[in-house]
Design an enzyme around this catalytic site. Sequence first.
Site, PDB file in Angstrom:
ATOM      1  N   THR A  12      49.877  36.732  40.592  1.00 29.10           N
ATOM      2  CA  THR A  12      48.789  37.391  39.797  1.00 29.10           C
ATOM      3  C   THR A  12      49.623  38.672  39.302  1.00 29.10           C
ATOM      4  O   THR A  12      50.054  39.503  39.973  1.00 29.10           O
ATOM      5  CB  THR A  12      47.510  37.519  40.368  1.00 29.10           C
ATOM      6  N   GLY A  14      51.621  39.030  36.755  1.00 31.41           N
ATOM      7  CA  GLY A  14      53.235  38.760  36.950  1.00 31.41           C
ATOM      8  C   GLY A  14      53.854  39.195  35.312  1.00 31.41           C
ATOM      9  O   GLY A  14      54.638  39.097  35.058  1.00 31.41           O
ATOM     10  N   SER A  16      53.862  42.571  34.262  1.00 31.00           N
ATOM     11  CA  SER A  16      54.050  43.748  34.222  1.00 31.00           C
ATOM     12  C   SER A  16      54.448  44.600  35.466  1.00 31.00           C
ATOM     13  O   SER A  16      54.303  43.851  36.568  1.00 31.00           O
ATOM     14  CB  SER A  16      52.673  44.693  33.794  1.00 31.00           C
ATOM     15  N   ILE A  18      55.338  45.555  39.185  1.00 34.78           N
ATOM     16  CA  ILE A  18      55.985  45.047  40.351  1.00 34.78           C
ATOM     17  C   ILE A  18      55.869  43.375  40.203  1.00 34.78           C
ATOM     18  O   ILE A  18      56.784  42.651  40.612  1.00 34.78           O
ATOM     19  CB  ILE A  18      55.004  45.320  41.361  1.00 34.78           C
ATOM     20  N   GLY A  19      54.888  43.036  39.478  1.00 31.68           N
ATOM     21  CA  GLY A  19      54.625  41.512  39.645  1.00 31.68           C
ATOM     22  C   GLY A  19      55.688  40.863  38.615  1.00 31.68           C
ATOM     23  O   GLY A  19      56.224  39.666  39.022  1.00 31.68           O
ATOM     24  N   SER A 138      48.395  49.384  49.756  1.00 28.47           N
ATOM     25  CA  SER A 138      48.930  50.751  49.091  1.00 28.47           C
ATOM     26  C   SER A 138      49.148  51.913  49.987  1.00 28.47           C
ATOM     27  O   SER A 138      47.929  51.828  51.101  1.00 28.47           O
ATOM     28  CB  SER A 138      48.117  51.076  48.008  1.00 28.47           C
ATOM     29  N   TYR A 151      39.896  53.057  45.189  1.00 23.30           N
ATOM     30  CA  TYR A 151      41.264  52.580  45.353  1.00 23.30           C
ATOM     31  C   TYR A 151      41.663  52.325  46.846  1.00 23.30           C
ATOM     32  O   TYR A 151      42.305  51.187  47.340  1.00 23.30           O
ATOM     33  CB  TYR A 151      42.032  53.303  44.474  1.00 23.30           C
TER      34      TYR A 151
HETATM   35  P1  NAP Z   1      50.808  47.488  36.535  1.00 19.82           P
HETATM   36  O1  NAP Z   1      52.235  47.340  35.853  1.00 19.82           O
HETATM   37  O2  NAP Z   1      49.836  48.232  35.812  1.00 19.82           O
HETATM   38  O3  NAP Z   1      50.692  46.103  36.969  1.00 19.82           O
HETATM   39  C1  NAP Z   1      49.265  45.738  37.135  1.00 19.82           C
HETATM   40  C2  NAP Z   1      49.345  44.133  36.944  1.00 19.82           C
HETATM   41  O4  NAP Z   1      47.923  43.559  37.328  1.00 19.82           O
HETATM   42  C3  NAP Z   1      49.110  43.749  35.507  1.00 19.82           C
HETATM   43  O5  NAP Z   1      50.202  42.585  35.111  1.00 19.82           O
HETATM   44  C4  NAP Z   1      47.952  43.299  34.893  1.00 19.82           C
HETATM   45  O6  NAP Z   1      48.114  42.358  33.852  1.00 19.82           O
HETATM   46  C5  NAP Z   1      47.466  42.994  36.126  1.00 19.82           C
HETATM   47  N1  NAP Z   1      45.807  42.960  36.262  1.00 19.82           N
HETATM   48  C6  NAP Z   1      45.157  43.999  36.610  1.00 19.82           C
HETATM   49  N2  NAP Z   1      44.013  43.904  36.280  1.00 19.82           N
HETATM   50  C7  NAP Z   1      43.706  42.483  36.079  1.00 19.82           C
HETATM   51  C8  NAP Z   1      42.713  41.527  36.131  1.00 19.82           C
HETATM   52  N3  NAP Z   1      41.361  41.889  36.302  1.00 19.82           N
HETATM   53  N4  NAP Z   1      43.000  40.153  35.963  1.00 19.82           N
HETATM   54  C9  NAP Z   1      44.352  39.789  35.821  1.00 19.82           C
HETATM   55  N5  NAP Z   1      45.426  40.737  36.079  1.00 19.82           N
HETATM   56  C10 NAP Z   1      45.105  41.894  36.142  1.00 19.82           C
HETATM   57  O7  NAP Z   1      50.882  48.085  37.968  1.00 19.82           O
HETATM   58  P2  NAP Z   1      51.960  47.843  39.381  1.00 19.82           P
HETATM   59  O8  NAP Z   1      52.365  49.126  39.784  1.00 19.82           O
HETATM   60  O9  NAP Z   1      52.983  47.010  39.101  1.00 19.82           O
HETATM   61  O10 NAP Z   1      50.755  47.193  40.317  1.00 19.82           O
HETATM   62  C11 NAP Z   1      51.010  45.999  41.029  1.00 19.82           C
HETATM   63  C12 NAP Z   1      50.327  46.030  42.339  1.00 19.82           C
HETATM   64  O11 NAP Z   1      50.969  46.992  43.189  1.00 19.82           O
HETATM   65  C13 NAP Z   1      48.816  46.633  42.279  1.00 19.82           C
HETATM   66  O12 NAP Z   1      47.964  46.035  43.076  1.00 19.82           O
HETATM   67  C14 NAP Z   1      48.721  47.928  42.682  1.00 19.82           C
HETATM   68  O13 NAP Z   1      47.571  48.644  43.239  1.00 19.82           O
HETATM   69  C15 NAP Z   1      50.050  47.988  43.648  1.00 19.82           C
HETATM   70  N6  NAP Z   1      50.630  49.350  43.940  1.00 19.82           N
HETATM   71  C16 NAP Z   1      51.159  50.067  43.015  1.00 19.82           C
HETATM   72  C17 NAP Z   1      51.910  51.132  43.336  1.00 19.82           C
HETATM   73  C18 NAP Z   1      52.519  51.936  42.255  1.00 19.82           C
HETATM   74  O14 NAP Z   1      52.750  53.326  42.620  1.00 19.82           O
HETATM   75  N7  NAP Z   1      52.792  51.255  41.348  1.00 19.82           N
HETATM   76  C19 NAP Z   1      51.581  51.703  44.639  1.00 19.82           C
HETATM   77  C20 NAP Z   1      50.832  50.969  45.455  1.00 19.82           C
HETATM   78  C21 NAP Z   1      50.412  49.830  45.166  1.00 19.82           C
HETATM   79  P3  NAP Z   1      46.857  42.732  32.457  1.00 19.82           P
HETATM   80  O15 NAP Z   1      46.884  44.226  32.235  1.00 19.82           O
HETATM   81  O16 NAP Z   1      47.568  41.778  31.470  1.00 19.82           O
HETATM   82  O17 NAP Z   1      45.661  42.124  33.138  1.00 19.82           O
END
Ligand code: NAP
Length: 258
Positions: A12, A14, A16, A18-19, A138, A151
């Site tokens: 999920t 995927g 953007s 990390i995904g 996180s 969060y």
């Molecule tokens: P990101 O680039 O913003 O990616 C978030 C992804 O989640 C996007 O693909 C987005 O796609 C999807 N998403 C968000 N809301 C959604 C919804 N309602 N339904 C379906 N897809 C949804 O951020 P990321 O950093 O890779 O985040 C991935 C995970 O890592 C998250 O759970 C985040 O909390 C966690 N995390 C990130 C960090 C960090 O510093 N980056 C640190 C700790 C944990 P759409 O916009 O197309 O919906």
Amino acid sequence: MGKLDGKVALITGGNSGIGLAAARLFVSEGAKVVITGRNAATLEAAVRELGNESALAVQADAADPDSSAKAAAAAAERFGRLDIVYANAGISGSTPLGSTELSVFEEVLRVNVTGVFFTVQAALPYLQHGASVILTGSVLAGAGRPGGSAYAASKGAISSMTKVLAAELSPKGIRVNNVVPGATRTPIWGQYTPEGWAQLEAGMSRSIPLNRLGEPEEIAKVALFLASDDSSFIQGADISADGGAGAAPLGAPIYRQA
Ligand code: NAP
């Protein structure tokens, strides 16, 4: 030979960050991937990059259980099975005490907690003995970051839920673990000018013992480990990849003597 040869993964979020990094890595290790997200354009671009034979995009809102069911069914229908569920989709959100709307608070919980539970529930009918479920926590679950109640609570909930799901799925031989990233360079941090981002990154790095942010590929490698049989005896664990921010915060540059 790839570590995920013959396996099918649902990722999920995927399209953007990390995904997407995980989708690339899983495909390079032999998996077929089904990626979800809300943004049709970035989903399409991701599949173009990953290749039509290896990837399928399903536009799905992680907060909507019907969408999750559709995504899990699409994975099984297109690729014939489902072995890995990486519940990675998540949103941040500012929820300072004193000025937070109920809808903003609830949206964070709906996507980051309820959505994760129903993603796993939707996938369960397809998962066999040996399957791997990976959730996403996180470092901010335990950091006391001001303005981050929803969060932090959502990611703390994931750590708790990991343990319950691991207990519930152990009799089926299905593993459930939680990747716990620290600050990682992805779009989740929002839109910045190059100077604004450099400033933010420099500030954040000072609170991380390894003095830098993580790259999405570094988190994806942890997900690969948990997805593959390399982690066959790891069950119900939180695995941090945060440059030491969670375990050894006092080792951060901000505390070092000049
Ligand atoms: P990101 O680039 O913003 O990616 C978030 C992804 O989640 C996007 O693909 C987005 O796609 C999807 N998403 C968000 N809301 C959604 C919804 N309602 N339904 C379906 N897809 C949804 O951020 P990321 O950093 O890779 O985040 C991935 C995970 O890592 C998250 O759970 C985040 O909390 C966690 N995390 C990130 C960090 C960090 O510093 N980056 C640190 C700790 C944990 P759409 O916009 O197309 O919906």
